[in-house]
Write a protein that holds these residues in place. Structure first.
Motif, PDB file in Angstrom:
ATOM      1  N   VAL A  37       0.859  -1.176   0.000  1.00 26.70           N
ATOM      2  CA  VAL A  37       0.000   0.000   0.000  1.00 26.70           C
ATOM      3  C   VAL A  37       0.900   1.232   0.000  1.00 26.70           C
ATOM      4  CG1 VAL A  37      -1.721   1.300   1.297  1.00 26.70           C
ATOM      5  CG2 VAL A  37      -1.823  -1.188   1.259  1.00 26.70           C
ATOM      6  N   GLN A  65      -6.645   2.605  -2.516  1.00 23.98           N
ATOM      7  CA  GLN A  65      -6.033   1.545  -1.728  1.00 23.98           C
ATOM      8  C   GLN A  65      -6.514   1.541  -0.283  1.00 23.98           C
ATOM      9  OE1 GLN A  65      -1.829   2.393  -2.447  1.00 23.98           O
ATOM     10  NE2 GLN A  65      -1.752   0.494  -3.620  1.00 23.98           N
ATOM     11  N   THR A  68      -7.654  -1.935   0.963  1.00 25.93           N
ATOM     12  CA  THR A  68      -6.512  -2.819   1.197  1.00 25.93           C
ATOM     13  C   THR A  68      -5.836  -2.463   2.515  1.00 25.93           C
ATOM     14  OG1 THR A  68      -6.183  -2.922  -1.192  1.00 25.93           O
ATOM     15  CG2 THR A  68      -4.389  -3.713   0.197  1.00 25.93           C
TER      16      THR A  68
END
Length: 96
Positions: A37, A65, A68
């Motif tokens: 990330v 992101q 995630t």
């Protein structure tokens, strides 16, 4: 040859979370790197009369992101999760 995307500036960063502890900051950094990330860290210095010497560390991630990063943070112990304050707001400054 110049591409059409070079002049487009996109600001899609989120202030994801903030911590006040250096050990917690390092654990979050390792976890984000492990899950690939991308992030950057903003520092807020402590107030003048504050007893806090570390200040506040704010992790900013790309909003694409964020999911995630949220899944990655679940790997931490509950004790460490208690030290993290989730902000989830857009970054209001332009850095370039």
């Amino acid at each position: 040859m110049e591409t059409a995307y070079q002049k487009v500036k996109v600001h899609n960063e989120l202030e994801w979370c903030q911590v006040n502890d250096l050990a917690t900051k390092e654990k979050i950094e390792k976890l984000l790197l492990k899950h690939r990330v991308s992030y950057f860290v903003k520092w807020e210095k402590p107030k003048f009369f504050s007893n806090d010497k570390f200040g506040t560390c704010i992790f900013c991630v790309n909003q694409l992101q964020k999911e995630t990063a949220d899944e990655a943070i679940q790997e931490l112990e509950e004790e460490i999760k208690g030290k993290i304050r989730f902000v989830n707001r857009r970054v209001d400054k332009t850095f370039y």
